[in-house]
Design a protein around this motif. Structure first.
Motif, PDB file in Angstrom:
ATOM      1  N   LEU A 199       0.853  -1.171   0.000  1.00 13.39           N
ATOM      2  CA  LEU A 199       0.000   0.000   0.000  1.00 13.39           C
ATOM      3  C   LEU A 199       0.900   1.237   0.000  1.00 13.39           C
ATOM      4  CD1 LEU A 199      -3.181   0.035   0.391  1.00 13.39           C
ATOM      5  CD2 LEU A 199      -2.712   0.735   2.739  1.00 13.39           C
ATOM      6  N   ARG A 200       0.473   2.284  -0.677  1.00 14.14           N
ATOM      7  CA  ARG A 200       1.192   3.548  -0.607  1.00 14.14           C
ATOM      8  C   ARG A 200       0.206   4.666  -0.305  1.00 14.14           C
ATOM      9  NH1 ARG A 200       4.287   4.882  -5.732  1.00 14.14           N
ATOM     10  NH2 ARG A 200       2.410   5.991  -6.389  1.00 14.14           N
ATOM     11  N   MET A 201       0.424   5.333   0.810  1.00 13.14           N
ATOM     12  CA  MET A 201      -0.386   6.492   1.167  1.00 13.14           C
ATOM     13  C   MET A 201       0.343   7.748   0.706  1.00 13.14           C
ATOM     14  SD  MET A 201      -1.955   5.540   4.908  1.00 13.14           S
ATOM     15  CE  MET A 201      -0.400   5.122   5.683  1.00 13.14           C
ATOM     16  N   ASN A 202      -0.337   8.571  -0.077  1.00 12.96           N
ATOM     17  CA  ASN A 202       0.277   9.744  -0.696  1.00 12.96           C
ATOM     18  C   ASN A 202      -0.331  11.043  -0.182  1.00 12.96           C
ATOM     19  OD1 ASN A 202       1.734   8.128  -2.813  1.00 12.96           O
ATOM     20  ND2 ASN A 202      -0.365   7.702  -3.461  1.00 12.96           N
ATOM     21  N   ARG A 203       0.510  12.036  -0.053  1.00 14.71           N
ATOM     22  CA  ARG A 203       0.047  13.412   0.160  1.00 14.71           C
ATOM     23  C   ARG A 203       0.837  14.325  -0.770  1.00 14.71           C
ATOM     24  NH1 ARG A 203       2.015  17.837   3.114  1.00 14.71           N
ATOM     25  NH2 ARG A 203       0.397  19.435   3.431  1.00 14.71           N
ATOM     26  N   TYR A 204       0.113  15.201  -1.471  1.00 15.15           N
ATOM     27  CA  TYR A 204       0.736  16.160  -2.382  1.00 15.15           C
ATOM     28  C   TYR A 204       0.540  17.551  -1.794  1.00 15.15           C
ATOM     29  CZ  TYR A 204       0.514  12.136  -5.478  1.00 15.15           C
ATOM     30  OH  TYR A 204       0.657  10.880  -6.012  1.00 15.15           O
ATOM     31  N   PRO A 205       1.590  18.140  -1.182  1.00 16.99           N
ATOM     32  CA  PRO A 205       1.448  19.467  -0.567  1.00 16.99           C
ATOM     33  C   PRO A 205       1.227  20.546  -1.632  1.00 16.99           C
ATOM     34  CG  PRO A 205       3.428  18.313   0.223  1.00 16.99           C
ATOM     35  CD  PRO A 205       2.926  17.562  -0.971  1.00 16.99           C
ATOM     36  N   PRO A 206       0.678  21.688  -1.243  1.00 15.18           N
ATOM     37  CA  PRO A 206       0.606  22.815  -2.182  1.00 15.18           C
ATOM     38  C   PRO A 206       2.004  23.143  -2.701  1.00 15.18           C
ATOM     39  CG  PRO A 206      -0.688  23.263  -0.215  1.00 15.18           C
ATOM     40  CD  PRO A 206       0.083  22.019   0.068  1.00 15.18           C
ATOM     41  N   CYS A 207       2.082  23.486  -3.979  1.00 19.67           N
ATOM     42  CA  CYS A 207       3.377  23.708  -4.624  1.00 19.67           C
ATOM     43  C   CYS A 207       3.436  25.121  -5.197  1.00 19.67           C
ATOM     44  CB  CYS A 207       3.594  22.688  -5.736  1.00 19.67           C
ATOM     45  SG  CYS A 207       5.128  22.898  -6.665  1.00 19.67           S
ATOM     46  N   PRO A 208       4.529  25.851  -4.985  1.00 18.70           N
ATOM     47  CA  PRO A 208       4.621  27.226  -5.483  1.00 18.70           C
ATOM     48  C   PRO A 208       4.789  27.326  -6.996  1.00 18.70           C
ATOM     49  CG  PRO A 208       6.700  26.576  -4.488  1.00 18.70           C
ATOM     50  CD  PRO A 208       5.724  25.479  -4.195  1.00 18.70           C
ATOM     51  N   LEU A 209       5.144  26.218  -7.658  1.00 15.94           N
ATOM     52  CA  LEU A 209       5.320  26.217  -9.114  1.00 15.94           C
ATOM     53  C   LEU A 209       4.467  25.108  -9.735  1.00 15.94           C
ATOM     54  CD1 LEU A 209       9.221  26.580  -9.272  1.00 15.94           C
ATOM     55  CD2 LEU A 209       7.527  28.377  -9.676  1.00 15.94           C
ATOM     56  N   PRO A 210       3.146  25.234  -9.677  1.00 16.85           N
ATOM     57  CA  PRO A 210       2.282  24.120 -10.081  1.00 16.85           C
ATOM     58  C   PRO A 210       2.370  23.711 -11.542  1.00 16.85           C
ATOM     59  CG  PRO A 210       1.000  26.119  -9.691  1.00 16.85           C
ATOM     60  CD  PRO A 210       2.380  26.390  -9.201  1.00 16.85           C
TER      61      PRO A 210
END
Length: 344
Positions: A199-210
């Motif tokens: 299993l892989r739990m992912n989080r994608y934080p806000p990014c300043p260069l989307p």
């Protein structure tokens, strides 16, 4: 203490590329949304007639051939399990970064195994296009089972329940796809056990260069099947007919995609397509992926008669080749490494 990984400090030199015009826009700002095929799995149970059941199986096979991706509703995974999984995942990522990196804290995945499974960013990145703006926990299912049987906590019990229900769904889909190729095969029940999956739990934080940094780099999955539970933020994109399209989130659905092993095993009947995650400048995104894998010693070869596209190989050999390619070139090559030469 801040829970965010120190992306700005760790990748300062790469992020500063934007100031000297080296950074290029990797992602088109206007990528078309698409409705990946949605398949109602309630037709597979005994309450419906045989014609409905067979039509459902055909839809699964067709989507696997034409898209490599599809969504399933009425999939049998209780909403309560999914909601608890999300709550536990959010609590896990809210831990201070130093605790996550060291495998410490009250709510930690290291309780599930002897090793800390936390990863973030891309340590080998030498330019922005090689950087993944994400943090994740990689969890072997066997570690979850052992923990839940020993000294269970809410996290381990929730993950175990989620994994067991999703594992059953993966076996069902794999058997349907094998049957569509004319096989009543026990291959998946014999080789893809709970202790070979993860299993892989992912989080994608806000990014300043989307538009200049990926959440997850373009890639194909190296397993048989992936089952994804995502939030409603969006960001998953895939290649369809030679162009990138955005998968529109569906709150009722799980996403299933074909991996490299299934493409090789089916002799290219089913497609493992390239996909990626784009970043968001304002909000975070969460997802959980279940990877349906065989044991490392499992031999992958075409299940169909006739000319074979790929030479046979073990899953261990495939993984090692992928890791070597990424280490030496920065990119995954994948199945093209295992194509049979002309005349073989």
């Amino acid at each position: 203490m801040d829970s965010e990984p120190p992306f700005q400090d760790a990748y300062k030199s790469l992020l500063e590329e934007q100031d000297n015009s080296k950074a290029v826009k990797l992602i088109d700002e206007f990528v078309e949304d698409c409705e990946v095929p949605v398949i109602d799995l309630s037709r597979l149970n005994g309450c419906n007639n045989e014609a409905d059941k067979e039509e459902c199986k055909k839809e699964i096979a067709k989507a696997s051939k034409e898209w490599g991706f599809f969504q399933v509703v009425n999939h049998g995974i209780p909403q309560d399990v999914l909601q608890r999984m999300r709550r536990e995942q959010v609590k896990l990522f809210r831990q201070p970064f130093q605790n996550k990196a060291a495998g410490k804290g009250d709510h930690k995945v290291s309780d599930l195994s002897g090793n800390n499974s936390y990863r973030w960013g891309t340590p080998t990145a030498t330019c922005l296009k090689q950087l993944s703006w994400t943090e994740a926990f990689h969890i072997p299912i066997t570690d979850v089972s052992n923990s839940a049987a020993g000294q269970p906590n809410r996290l381990s019990l929730t993950i175990k329940e989620f994994a067991s229900t999703v594992s059953s769904l993966a076996q069902t889909i794999a058997e349907i796809l094998a049957e569509n190729l004319g096989l009543k095969s026990a291959f998946f029940t014999e080789n893809c056990w709970p202790n070979t999956c993860y299993l892989r739990m992912n989080r994608y934080p806000p990014c300043p260069l989307p538009l200049k940094v990926f959440g997850l780099l373009p890639h194909t999955d190296s397993n048989f099947l992936t089952i994804l539970y995502q939030d409603q933020v969006g960001g998953l994109q895939l290649v369809k007919d030679g162009r990138w399209v955005t998968v529109k989130p569906n709150p009722e659905a799980l996403i299933i995609n074909i991996g490299d092993l299934f493409q090789a095993w089916s002799n290219d009947a089913y497609k493992s397509v390239k996909h990626r995650v784009v970043t968001n400048g304002r909000v975070e995104r969460f997802s959980v992926a279940y990877f349906f894998c065989p044991s490392y010693d499992t031999i992958i070869q075409s299940c169909k008669d006739g000319p074979r596209v790929y030479r046979k190989f073990s899953f261990r050999e495939y993984r090692e080749q992928v890791q070597e390619d990424v280490r030496t070139t920065g990119n995954k090559v994948g199945l093209p490494r295992f194509l049979l030469s002309e005349g073989q």
